[in-house]
Design an enzyme around this catalytic site. Structure first.
Site, PDB file in Angstrom:
ATOM      1  N   ASN A   9      -5.108   0.401   1.335  1.00 22.35           N
ATOM      2  CA  ASN A   9      -3.967   0.587   0.087  1.00 22.35           C
ATOM      3  C   ASN A   9      -4.154  -0.563  -0.617  1.00 22.35           C
ATOM      4  OD1 ASN A   9      -2.464   1.072  -1.692  1.00 22.35           O
ATOM      5  ND2 ASN A   9      -0.746   1.449  -0.630  1.00 22.35           N
ATOM      6  N   LYS A  11      -3.071  -1.142  -3.612  1.00 25.41           N
ATOM      7  CA  LYS A  11      -2.123  -1.185  -4.504  1.00 25.41           C
ATOM      8  C   LYS A  11      -2.600  -1.749  -5.899  1.00 25.41           C
ATOM      9  CE  LYS A  11       1.072  -1.839  -0.426  1.00 25.41           C
ATOM     10  NZ  LYS A  11       2.205  -2.413   0.135  1.00 25.41           N
ATOM     11  N   HIS A  95       4.563   6.905  -0.724  1.00 23.16           N
ATOM     12  CA  HIS A  95       4.699   6.041  -0.375  1.00 23.16           C
ATOM     13  C   HIS A  95       6.044   5.108  -0.598  1.00 23.16           C
ATOM     14  CE1 HIS A  95       3.905   1.113  -0.221  1.00 23.16           C
ATOM     15  NE2 HIS A  95       2.760   1.476   0.771  1.00 23.16           N
ATOM     16  N   GLU A  97       7.038   2.252  -1.855  1.00 20.34           N
ATOM     17  CA  GLU A  97       7.078   1.648  -3.008  1.00 20.34           C
ATOM     18  C   GLU A  97       7.398   2.764  -4.187  1.00 20.34           C
ATOM     19  OE1 GLU A  97       3.570  -0.493  -2.811  1.00 20.34           O
ATOM     20  OE2 GLU A  97       4.400  -1.820  -1.250  1.00 20.34           O
ATOM     21  N   GLU A 167       5.480   3.891   7.854  1.00 17.52           N
ATOM     22  CA  GLU A 167       5.364   2.550   7.442  1.00 17.52           C
ATOM     23  C   GLU A 167       6.869   2.203   7.075  1.00 17.52           C
ATOM     24  OE1 GLU A 167       1.742   1.751   4.935  1.00 17.52           O
ATOM     25  OE2 GLU A 167       3.165   2.610   3.525  1.00 17.52           O
ATOM     26  N   GLY A 173       4.674  -5.829   3.496  1.00 19.14           N
ATOM     27  CA  GLY A 173       4.359  -6.875   2.733  1.00 19.14           C
ATOM     28  C   GLY A 173       5.129  -8.187   3.171  1.00 19.14           C
ATOM     29  N   SER A 212       2.335  -4.759   7.276  1.00 21.03           N
ATOM     30  CA  SER A 212       1.955  -5.930   7.810  1.00 21.03           C
ATOM     31  C   SER A 212       0.688  -5.999   8.894  1.00 21.03           C
ATOM     32  CB  SER A 212       2.961  -6.956   8.297  1.00 21.03           C
ATOM     33  OG  SER A 212       3.835  -7.197   7.023  1.00 21.03           O
TER      34      SER A 212
HETATM   35  P1  13P Z   1       1.006  -4.430   3.922  1.00 21.92           P
HETATM   36  O1  13P Z   1      -0.026  -4.233   4.815  1.00 21.92           O
HETATM   37  O2  13P Z   1       0.761  -5.553   2.710  1.00 21.92           O
HETATM   38  O3  13P Z   1       2.350  -4.896   4.563  1.00 21.92           O
HETATM   39  O4  13P Z   1       1.198  -3.076   3.090  1.00 21.92           O
HETATM   40  C1  13P Z   1       1.249  -2.076   3.947  1.00 21.92           C
HETATM   41  C2  13P Z   1       1.320  -0.838   2.892  1.00 21.92           C
HETATM   42  O5  13P Z   1       2.192  -0.556   2.182  1.00 21.92           O
HETATM   43  C3  13P Z   1       0.192   0.087   3.106  1.00 21.92           C
HETATM   44  O6  13P Z   1       0.615   1.272   2.195  1.00 21.92           O
END
Ligand code: 13P
Length: 250
Positions: A9, A11, A95, A97, A167, A173, A212
């Protein structure tokens, strides 16, 4: 036997140049005999460019979001059929976010999940708890609520052609990964929750871990019985790291 799957992803990251470099690195490092399905999820505006770069490879494209509407006066939105037009096969829905920053409720996510399926694409449904929810012992309650909203709307049959990604929000992150045991515990719970409706579907559905994941921890996490691969953020932006994670899933 479930096929492993690793999805990157990206982002809101990248440029035409950086994506070209990233994709040529990934293409060079994957082999046609790899067992894992590899998916990359670029920002919408780069879908076309990436579609051109995966021709002749086994990599699939995913989108990071979609509208639940099919067409019309919805400024700024992108429909399922538009994504298909660009060769995308997967869509990340729900997601954390999008839930936290853009107010997507369980109901919104359920509508997007159903629209994705009806359009013939594969939703990657994200579920997961906040830190305070984990600390107050509410992880299963939260994940159950997020899953049940989808089962109610799309029926368990929706999961026949869907992927689930666990997740934990506190691991996204932050560099704080769930331990393999913590991931396994929730993955097993997700499977049990779906098995209440259909043990066949629960057994078949791929459940990815996200939060992560990196080149150093992927193998241990992916070795857990109910972990079928990963949804990778930051580490999917570096070809060498992403390839190492894909290898760990093979
Ligand atoms: P990170 O791997 O940067 O922690 O992000 C995970 C994520 O949100 C994947 O959709």
């Amino acid at each position: 036997m479930r096929q492993p799957l690793v999805a990157g992803n990206w982002k809101m990251n990248g440029s035409r140049d950086s994506i070209k470099a990233l994709m040529s690195g990934i293409n060079a490092g994957l082999s046609s005999s790899d067992r894992a399905q590899v998916v990359v999820c670029p920002p919408f505006v780069y879908l076309d460019a990436v579609a051109g770069m995966i021709k002749g490879t086994k990599i699939a494209i995913g989108a990071q979001n979609v509208s639940h509407e099919s067409a019309g006066a919805f400024t700024g939105e992108i429909s399922v059929s538009m994504l298909q037009d660009f060769g995308a096969r997967y869509v990340i829905v729900g997601h954390s976010e999008r839930r936290a920053l853009y107010g997507e409720s369980d109901a919104t996510v359920a509508h997007k999940f159903t629209a994705t399926l009806l359009g013939g694409m594969v939703p990657i449904l994200c579920v997961g708890e906040l830190l305070e929810e984990r600390e107050s012992g509410k992880t299963e309650e939260v994940v159950a609520r997020q899953l049940d909203a989808i089962v109610t709307h799309a029926s368990i049959k929706g999961f026949e052609a869907a992927v689930v990604a666990y997740e934990p929000v506190w691991a996204i992150g932050t560099g704080k990964t769930a331990t393999p045991e913590q991931a396994q515990e929730v993955h097993a719970f997700i499977r049990q929750r779906l098995a209440k409706h259909s043990s066949t579907i629960a057994e078949k559905v791929q459940i990815l871990y996200g939060g992560s994941v990196n080149a150093g921890n992927a193998e241990q996490i992916f070795s857990m019985a109910d972990v079928d691969g990963g949804l990778v953020g930051g580490a999917s932006l570096k070809a060498a790291d992403f390839l190492a994670i894909c290898r760990a899933a093979n």
